[in-house]
Scaffold this motif. Structure first.
Motif, PDB file in Angstrom:
ATOM      1  N   GLU A   1       0.819  -1.192   0.000  1.00 26.79           N
ATOM      2  CA  GLU A   1       0.000   0.000   0.000  1.00 26.79           C
ATOM      3  C   GLU A   1       0.862   1.255   0.000  1.00 26.79           C
ATOM      4  N   ASN A   2       0.548   2.136  -0.916  1.00 25.78           N
ATOM      5  CA  ASN A   2       1.156   3.464  -0.970  1.00 25.78           C
ATOM      6  C   ASN A   2       2.660   3.482  -1.255  1.00 25.78           C
ATOM      7  N   ILE A   3       3.217   2.415  -1.769  1.00 22.81           N
ATOM      8  CA  ILE A   3       4.620   2.476  -2.188  1.00 22.81           C
ATOM      9  C   ILE A   3       4.618   2.965  -3.626  1.00 22.81           C
ATOM     10  N   THR A   4       5.061   4.215  -3.792  1.00 23.22           N
ATOM     11  CA  THR A   4       5.060   4.839  -5.110  1.00 23.22           C
ATOM     12  C   THR A   4       6.345   5.626  -5.306  1.00 23.22           C
ATOM     13  N   ALA A   5       6.588   5.954  -6.549  1.00 21.19           N
ATOM     14  CA  ALA A   5       7.666   6.866  -6.908  1.00 21.19           C
ATOM     15  C   ALA A   5       7.194   7.661  -8.119  1.00 21.19           C
ATOM     16  N   THR A   6       7.593   8.920  -8.188  1.00 26.24           N
ATOM     17  CA  THR A   6       7.171   9.805  -9.267  1.00 26.24           C
ATOM     18  C   THR A   6       8.353  10.635  -9.748  1.00 26.24           C
ATOM     19  N   LEU A   7       8.422  10.810 -11.062  1.00 27.22           N
ATOM     20  CA  LEU A   7       9.411  11.691 -11.681  1.00 27.22           C
ATOM     21  C   LEU A   7       8.682  12.660 -12.604  1.00 27.22           C
ATOM     22  N   ARG A   8       9.167  13.889 -12.676  1.00 26.10           N
ATOM     23  CA  ARG A   8       8.664  14.849 -13.666  1.00 26.10           C
ATOM     24  C   ARG A   8       9.874  15.390 -14.412  1.00 26.10           C
ATOM     25  N   VAL A   9       9.837  15.267 -15.733  1.00 23.70           N
ATOM     26  CA  VAL A   9      10.972  15.687 -16.553  1.00 23.70           C
ATOM     27  C   VAL A   9      10.496  16.441 -17.782  1.00 23.70           C
ATOM     28  N   ARG A  10      11.373  17.291 -18.277  1.00 24.14           N
ATOM     29  CA  ARG A  10      11.162  17.937 -19.578  1.00 24.14           C
ATOM     30  C   ARG A  10      11.906  17.115 -20.604  1.00 24.14           C
ATOM     31  N   ILE A  11      11.243  16.801 -21.686  1.00 18.29           N
ATOM     32  CA  ILE A  11      11.864  16.052 -22.771  1.00 18.29           C
ATOM     33  C   ILE A  11      12.600  17.053 -23.654  1.00 18.29           C
ATOM     34  N   GLY A  12      13.923  16.942 -23.698  1.00 22.10           N
ATOM     35  CA  GLY A  12      14.742  17.908 -24.420  1.00 22.10           C
ATOM     36  C   GLY A  12      14.744  17.699 -25.924  1.00 22.10           C
ATOM     37  N   GLN A  13      15.114  18.746 -26.628  1.00 23.31           N
ATOM     38  CA  GLN A  13      15.192  18.706 -28.090  1.00 23.31           C
ATOM     39  C   GLN A  13      16.138  17.601 -28.566  1.00 23.31           C
ATOM     40  N   GLU A  14      17.185  17.336 -27.796  1.00 26.49           N
ATOM     41  CA  GLU A  14      18.146  16.303 -28.175  1.00 26.49           C
ATOM     42  C   GLU A  14      17.535  14.898 -28.159  1.00 26.49           C
ATOM     43  N   GLU A  15      16.346  14.768 -27.577  1.00 27.86           N
ATOM     44  CA  GLU A  15      15.698  13.464 -27.505  1.00 27.86           C
ATOM     45  C   GLU A  15      14.694  13.223 -28.633  1.00 27.86           C
ATOM     46  N   ALA A  16      14.512  14.213 -29.501  1.00 27.28           N
ATOM     47  CA  ALA A  16      13.655  14.009 -30.671  1.00 27.28           C
ATOM     48  C   ALA A  16      14.345  12.993 -31.580  1.00 27.28           C
ATOM     49  N   HIS A  17      13.617  11.955 -31.938  1.00 26.66           N
ATOM     50  CA  HIS A  17      14.219  10.861 -32.698  1.00 26.66           C
ATOM     51  C   HIS A  17      13.631  10.750 -34.098  1.00 26.66           C
ATOM     52  N   TYR A  18      12.399  11.187 -34.246  1.00 30.28           N
ATOM     53  CA  TYR A  18      11.704  11.076 -35.519  1.00 30.28           C
ATOM     54  C   TYR A  18      11.316  12.465 -36.012  1.00 30.28           C
ATOM     55  N   GLY A  19      10.863  12.526 -37.251  1.00 33.97           N
ATOM     56  CA  GLY A  19      10.414  13.791 -37.819  1.00 33.97           C
ATOM     57  C   GLY A  19       9.334  14.437 -36.977  1.00 33.97           C
ATOM     58  N   GLY A  20       9.262  15.753 -37.049  1.00 37.64           N
ATOM     59  CA  GLY A  20       8.248  16.493 -36.303  1.00 37.64           C
ATOM     60  C   GLY A  20       8.514  16.547 -34.811  1.00 37.64           C
ATOM     61  N   ASN A  21       9.780  16.331 -34.406  1.00 39.84           N
ATOM     62  CA  ASN A  21      10.192  16.381 -32.995  1.00 39.84           C
ATOM     63  C   ASN A  21       9.588  15.268 -32.144  1.00 39.84           C
ATOM     64  N   LEU A  22       9.170  14.168 -32.774  1.00 35.40           N
ATOM     65  CA  LEU A  22       8.601  13.037 -32.068  1.00 35.40           C
ATOM     66  C   LEU A  22       9.694  12.279 -31.307  1.00 35.40           C
ATOM     67  N   VAL A  23       9.381  11.884 -30.077  1.00 30.84           N
ATOM     68  CA  VAL A  23      10.314  11.175 -29.194  1.00 30.84           C
ATOM     69  C   VAL A  23       9.948   9.694 -29.195  1.00 30.84           C
ATOM     70  N   GLU A  24      10.953   8.836 -29.213  1.00 31.64           N
ATOM     71  CA  GLU A  24      10.684   7.394 -29.211  1.00 31.64           C
ATOM     72  C   GLU A  24      10.107   6.949 -27.866  1.00 31.64           C
ATOM     73  N   GLY A  25       9.250   5.962 -27.912  1.00 25.56           N
ATOM     74  CA  GLY A  25       8.597   5.453 -26.715  1.00 25.56           C
ATOM     75  C   GLY A  25       9.561   4.924 -25.678  1.00 25.56           C
ATOM     76  N   ALA A  26      10.723   4.455 -26.115  1.00 22.39           N
ATOM     77  CA  ALA A  26      11.713   3.916 -25.181  1.00 22.39           C
ATOM     78  C   ALA A  26      12.161   4.962 -24.163  1.00 22.39           C
TER      79      ALA A  26
END
Length: 135
Positions: free
Chosen positions: A3-28
């Motif tokens: 019960e209640n064992i959780t972890a949370t992260l909040r991140v900004r996805i940087g431009q360097e992580e765009a992998h596909y056209g249109g600034n799309l980021v890979e699911g990985a």
């Protein structure tokens, strides 16, 4: 104990992580966040980073673009003797708006779920130091 064992992260996805056209980021990229979350959970429960053994489900539900802010959370749903099964959810909380201007973004009134998954980590008995280890 799960019960209640959780972890949370909040991140900004940087431009360097765009992998596909249109600034799309890979699911990985989101799966990497889930890996960090399950590692934190193993540390919370056992004082060990554990070994992520796999996903039983992964659902890619919406695209992620460079400039988006993602909040990812994992919650323990099952604890075995050495295993911890975690349900993950990643939500887009700020969306980049390249259609408006190169630096535009919107805070979303309702976050958009982008990925859901379930995964399991194992902490070998010899590495476990008990629950909620604190220094």
């Amino acid at each position: 104990m799960s019960e209640n064992i959780t972890a949370t992260l909040r991140v900004r996805i940087g431009q360097e992580e765009a992998h596909y056209g249109g600034n799309l980021v890979e699911g990985a990229r989101i799966l990497k966040l889930f890996g960090d979350i399950i590692t934190e959970i193993a540390i919370q429960t056992d004082g060990s980073e554990g070994l992520f053994v796999g996903y039983s489900t992964i659902e890619f539900l919406a695209p992620v673009y460079a400039g988006d802010f993602i909040e990812a959370t994992g919650t323990v749903v099952r604890m075995g003797k050495t295993s911890r099964t975690v349900e993950f959810e990643a939500r887009k909380v700020i969306a980049s708006r390249y259609d408006t201007a190169p630096d535009a973004a919107d805070i979303l009134d309702e976050p958009i779920v982008v990925v859901r998954a379930t995964g399991t980590t194992v902490v070998p008995v010899e590495n476990s130091r008990g629950s909620t280890v604190r220094a």
